[in-house]
Write a protein that holds these residues in place. Structure first.
Motif, PDB file in Angstrom:
ATOM      1  N   PHE A  35       0.790  -1.220  -0.083  1.00  0.00           N
ATOM      2  CA  PHE A  35      -0.112   0.031   0.000  1.00  0.00           C
ATOM      3  C   PHE A  35       0.954   1.096  -0.145  1.00  0.00           C
ATOM      4  O   PHE A  35       1.593   1.574   0.843  1.00  0.00           O
ATOM      5  CB  PHE A  35      -1.031  -0.186   1.025  1.00  0.00           C
ATOM      6  CG  PHE A  35      -1.720  -1.060   1.366  1.00  0.00           C
ATOM      7  CD1 PHE A  35      -3.152  -1.073   0.480  1.00  0.00           C
ATOM      8  CD2 PHE A  35      -1.489  -2.417   1.496  1.00  0.00           C
ATOM      9  CE1 PHE A  35      -3.981  -1.925   0.632  1.00  0.00           C
ATOM     10  CE2 PHE A  35      -2.586  -3.476   1.855  1.00  0.00           C
ATOM     11  CZ  PHE A  35      -3.960  -3.240   1.101  1.00  0.00           C
ATOM     12  N   VAL A  36       0.733   1.759  -1.214  1.00  0.00           N
ATOM     13  CA  VAL A  36       1.628   3.415  -1.222  1.00  0.00           C
ATOM     14  C   VAL A  36       0.773   4.367  -0.775  1.00  0.00           C
ATOM     15  O   VAL A  36      -0.073   4.690  -1.580  1.00  0.00           O
ATOM     16  CB  VAL A  36       2.128   3.427  -2.598  1.00  0.00           C
ATOM     17  CG1 VAL A  36       2.849   4.688  -2.655  1.00  0.00           C
ATOM     18  CG2 VAL A  36       2.798   2.195  -3.127  1.00  0.00           C
ATOM     19  N   GLY A  37       1.044   5.139   0.306  1.00  0.00           N
ATOM     20  CA  GLY A  37       0.308   6.152   0.945  1.00  0.00           C
ATOM     21  C   GLY A  37       1.095   7.473   0.760  1.00  0.00           C
ATOM     22  O   GLY A  37       2.316   7.497   0.706  1.00  0.00           O
ATOM     23  N   ALA A  38       0.140   8.474   0.294  1.00  0.00           N
ATOM     24  CA  ALA A  38       1.082   9.601  -0.140  1.00  0.00           C
ATOM     25  C   ALA A  38       0.270  10.898   0.367  1.00  0.00           C
ATOM     26  O   ALA A  38      -0.926  10.951   0.536  1.00  0.00           O
ATOM     27  CB  ALA A  38       1.154   9.848  -1.605  1.00  0.00           C
ATOM     28  N   VAL A  50       4.780   6.850   1.995  1.00  0.00           N
ATOM     29  CA  VAL A  50       5.136   5.827   2.841  1.00  0.00           C
ATOM     30  C   VAL A  50       4.392   4.670   2.509  1.00  0.00           C
ATOM     31  O   VAL A  50       3.411   4.459   1.548  1.00  0.00           O
ATOM     32  CB  VAL A  50       4.550   6.057   4.296  1.00  0.00           C
ATOM     33  CG1 VAL A  50       4.578   4.863   4.869  1.00  0.00           C
ATOM     34  CG2 VAL A  50       5.108   7.208   4.923  1.00  0.00           C
ATOM     35  N   VAL A  51       5.121   3.411   2.199  1.00  0.00           N
ATOM     36  CA  VAL A  51       4.692   2.015   1.844  1.00  0.00           C
ATOM     37  C   VAL A  51       4.462   1.025   2.949  1.00  0.00           C
ATOM     38  O   VAL A  51       5.640   0.957   3.617  1.00  0.00           O
ATOM     39  CB  VAL A  51       5.534   1.643   0.564  1.00  0.00           C
ATOM     40  CG1 VAL A  51       5.074   0.175   0.228  1.00  0.00           C
ATOM     41  CG2 VAL A  51       6.024   2.722  -0.306  1.00  0.00           C
ATOM     42  N   ILE A  52       3.587   0.593   2.870  1.00  0.00           N
ATOM     43  CA  ILE A  52       3.329  -0.508   3.814  1.00  0.00           C
ATOM     44  C   ILE A  52       3.328  -1.897   3.081  1.00  0.00           C
ATOM     45  O   ILE A  52       2.526  -2.373   1.956  1.00  0.00           O
ATOM     46  CB  ILE A  52       1.912  -0.512   4.714  1.00  0.00           C
ATOM     47  CG1 ILE A  52       2.065   0.556   5.757  1.00  0.00           C
ATOM     48  CG2 ILE A  52       1.753  -1.723   5.319  1.00  0.00           C
ATOM     49  CD1 ILE A  52       0.653   0.842   6.231  1.00  0.00           C
ATOM     50  N   LYS A  53       4.260  -2.810   3.649  1.00  0.00           N
ATOM     51  CA  LYS A  53       4.348  -4.358   3.094  1.00  0.00           C
ATOM     52  C   LYS A  53       3.249  -5.124   3.701  1.00  0.00           C
ATOM     53  O   LYS A  53       3.383  -5.272   4.904  1.00  0.00           O
ATOM     54  CB  LYS A  53       5.487  -5.104   3.209  1.00  0.00           C
ATOM     55  CG  LYS A  53       5.704  -6.257   2.433  1.00  0.00           C
ATOM     56  CD  LYS A  53       7.007  -6.814   2.730  1.00  0.00           C
ATOM     57  CE  LYS A  53       7.070  -8.318   2.232  1.00  0.00           C
ATOM     58  NZ  LYS A  53       8.542  -8.969   2.299  1.00  0.00           N
ATOM     59  N   LEU A 153     -11.414   8.233  12.693  1.00  0.00           N
ATOM     60  CA  LEU A 153     -11.319   6.507  12.598  1.00  0.00           C
ATOM     61  C   LEU A 153     -10.114   6.169  11.996  1.00  0.00           C
ATOM     62  O   LEU A 153      -9.626   5.080  12.173  1.00  0.00           O
ATOM     63  CB  LEU A 153     -12.455   6.191  11.337  1.00  0.00           C
ATOM     64  CG  LEU A 153     -12.318   4.924  10.892  1.00  0.00           C
ATOM     65  CD1 LEU A 153     -12.781   3.865  11.972  1.00  0.00           C
ATOM     66  CD2 LEU A 153     -13.328   4.824   9.629  1.00  0.00           C
ATOM     67  N   MET A 154      -9.362   7.102  11.051  1.00  0.00           N
ATOM     68  CA  MET A 154      -8.090   6.632  10.481  1.00  0.00           C
ATOM     69  C   MET A 154      -7.184   6.619  11.582  1.00  0.00           C
ATOM     70  O   MET A 154      -6.093   5.696  11.458  1.00  0.00           O
ATOM     71  CB  MET A 154      -7.808   7.507   9.313  1.00  0.00           C
ATOM     72  CG  MET A 154      -8.920   7.490   8.172  1.00  0.00           C
ATOM     73  SD  MET A 154      -8.754   8.630   6.862  1.00  0.00           S
ATOM     74  CE  MET A 154      -7.076   8.136   6.213  1.00  0.00           C
ATOM     75  N   ILE A 155      -7.079   7.673  12.285  1.00  0.00           N
ATOM     76  CA  ILE A 155      -5.951   7.718  13.437  1.00  0.00           C
ATOM     77  C   ILE A 155      -6.274   6.594  14.385  1.00  0.00           C
ATOM     78  O   ILE A 155      -4.991   5.987  14.816  1.00  0.00           O
ATOM     79  CB  ILE A 155      -5.925   9.069  13.739  1.00  0.00           C
ATOM     80  CG1 ILE A 155      -5.624  10.406  12.868  1.00  0.00           C
ATOM     81  CG2 ILE A 155      -4.877   9.077  14.995  1.00  0.00           C
ATOM     82  CD1 ILE A 155      -5.467  11.372  13.309  1.00  0.00           C
ATOM     83  N   ILE A 215      -0.981   7.263   7.748  1.00  0.00           N
ATOM     84  CA  ILE A 215      -2.180   7.078   8.376  1.00  0.00           C
ATOM     85  C   ILE A 215      -3.235   6.538   7.007  1.00  0.00           C
ATOM     86  O   ILE A 215      -3.974   5.776   7.312  1.00  0.00           O
ATOM     87  CB  ILE A 215      -2.755   8.354   9.014  1.00  0.00           C
ATOM     88  CG1 ILE A 215      -2.154   8.656  10.264  1.00  0.00           C
ATOM     89  CG2 ILE A 215      -4.240   8.355   8.889  1.00  0.00           C
ATOM     90  CD1 ILE A 215      -2.208  10.150  10.820  1.00  0.00           C
ATOM     91  N   VAL A 216      -2.841   7.078   6.012  1.00  0.00           N
ATOM     92  CA  VAL A 216      -3.696   6.902   4.615  1.00  0.00           C
ATOM     93  C   VAL A 216      -3.272   5.428   4.255  1.00  0.00           C
ATOM     94  O   VAL A 216      -4.046   4.739   3.832  1.00  0.00           O
ATOM     95  CB  VAL A 216      -3.337   7.979   3.570  1.00  0.00           C
ATOM     96  CG1 VAL A 216      -3.853   7.431   2.085  1.00  0.00           C
ATOM     97  CG2 VAL A 216      -3.862   9.156   3.904  1.00  0.00           C
ATOM     98  N   ALA A 217      -2.076   4.947   4.340  1.00  0.00           N
ATOM     99  CA  ALA A 217      -1.696   3.672   3.874  1.00  0.00           C
ATOM    100  C   ALA A 217      -2.193   2.667   4.810  1.00  0.00           C
ATOM    101  O   ALA A 217      -2.768   1.665   4.350  1.00  0.00           O
ATOM    102  CB  ALA A 217      -0.289   3.612   3.663  1.00  0.00           C
ATOM    103  N   ALA A 218      -2.158   2.810   6.114  1.00  0.00           N
ATOM    104  CA  ALA A 218      -2.823   2.138   6.971  1.00  0.00           C
ATOM    105  C   ALA A 218      -4.334   2.059   6.943  1.00  0.00           C
ATOM    106  O   ALA A 218      -4.742   0.617   7.154  1.00  0.00           O
ATOM    107  CB  ALA A 218      -2.236   2.517   8.350  1.00  0.00           C
ATOM    108  N   PHE A 219      -4.829   2.984   6.650  1.00  0.00           N
ATOM    109  CA  PHE A 219      -6.343   2.844   6.731  1.00  0.00           C
ATOM    110  C   PHE A 219      -6.513   1.853   5.251  1.00  0.00           C
ATOM    111  O   PHE A 219      -7.568   1.060   5.284  1.00  0.00           O
ATOM    112  CB  PHE A 219      -6.881   4.376   6.317  1.00  0.00           C
ATOM    113  CG  PHE A 219      -8.261   4.159   5.884  1.00  0.00           C
ATOM    114  CD1 PHE A 219      -9.467   4.165   6.733  1.00  0.00           C
ATOM    115  CD2 PHE A 219      -8.596   4.366   4.524  1.00  0.00           C
ATOM    116  CE1 PHE A 219     -10.760   3.879   6.345  1.00  0.00           C
ATOM    117  CE2 PHE A 219      -9.861   4.394   4.088  1.00  0.00           C
ATOM    118  CZ  PHE A 219     -11.053   4.234   4.879  1.00  0.00           C
TER     119      PHE A 219
END
Length: 238
Positions: A35-38, A50-53, A153-155, A215-219
């Motif tokens: 997940f690539v969040g920007a 930020v990227v989450i694997k 919710l996202m945080i 936060i965006v990528a984790a959501f």
């Protein structure tokens, strides 16, 4: 029994335990995806990515093949400023397609403010992505490429993932301390009516851009998982 685990990593992110046509072996499909969040800033502000694997692989527990524990790890972080929106779009496209992300990544941007401009530019180039617009309340809903999601919710989602150990930082992650500083700038307050609201203070490094990207990528990793990657188990069929 580890010889049973002949894992085939597919280009689309599926990870398949091949059975060698043995009907006694379960064929289990897991995944590795990103997940690539920007978070996108004005020309004089920082933009961050930020990227989450996110992975869940087939394992053998001594008795049978099954899916192992789902693991999410922050594996990449970057920030930059002073570039045009065209350059930002080009950067995000190249990042999403770069090894090992290419073919198994989902691009999710903060669609608030100038995020709408960047989203429109990517839409014109047929770049698949989701633009998350932070709202009040406690819920989220999707409308086309846009998702309206409660900032609270996202945080809270990110906080729960870290607290439970479901999300971790890679040990050598660049900008980790800055991300943690950004996240610390968010505070929760309870109104007289009993509602929780999120406030953010401006920290020394900026407006929390790396924190927002995470936060965006984790959501997305929790609520917007790709439909093309499905976890499945087929017994004795291959």
């Amino acid at each position: 029994m580890s010889s049973l685990l002949n894992l085939n990593y597919m280009p689309d992110g599926r990870v398949i335990n091949e059975t060698g046509h043995d009907p006694a072996i379960e064929r289990v499909t897991g995944f590795v995806r990103y997940f690539v969040g920007a978070d996108l800033g004005q020309a004089n502000d920082f933009s961050s990515a930020v990227v989450i694997k996110d992975q869940q692989l087939p394992v053998h527990d001594g008795t049978r093949v099954k899916l192992g524990t789902r693991e999410r790890t922050v594996v990449f972080a970057d920030k930059f400023r002073g570039v045009s929106y065209v350059d930002v779009v080009d950067y995000l496209i190249r990042l999403r397609n770069a090894p090992p992300f290419g073919g198994k990544s989902q691009l999710v941007i903060d669609g608030t403010s100038i995020g709408r401009v960047v989203s429109d530019m990517m839409q014109e180039q047929s770049v698949d992505h989701t633009a998350v617009q932070m709202t009040g309340g406690q819920e989220w809903r999707r409308s086309g490429r846009y998702v309206n999601a409660s900032k609270t919710l996202m945080i809270e989602n990110l906080a729960v993932l870290f607290a439970s150990g479901d999300l971790k930082f890679a040990h050598d992650l660049p900008l980790r301390s800055e991300i943690e500083e950004d996240l610390a700038s968010f505070t929760t307050q309870t109104t007289a009516a009993g509602n929780q609201i999120i406030t953010q203070s401006r920290n020394a490094s900026g407006h929390g851009d790396t924190g927002i990207a995470l936060i965006v990528a984790a959501f997305a990793s929790q609520y917007l998982t790709p439909q093309s990657i499905r976890v499945s188990k087929l017994v004795g069929m291959y």
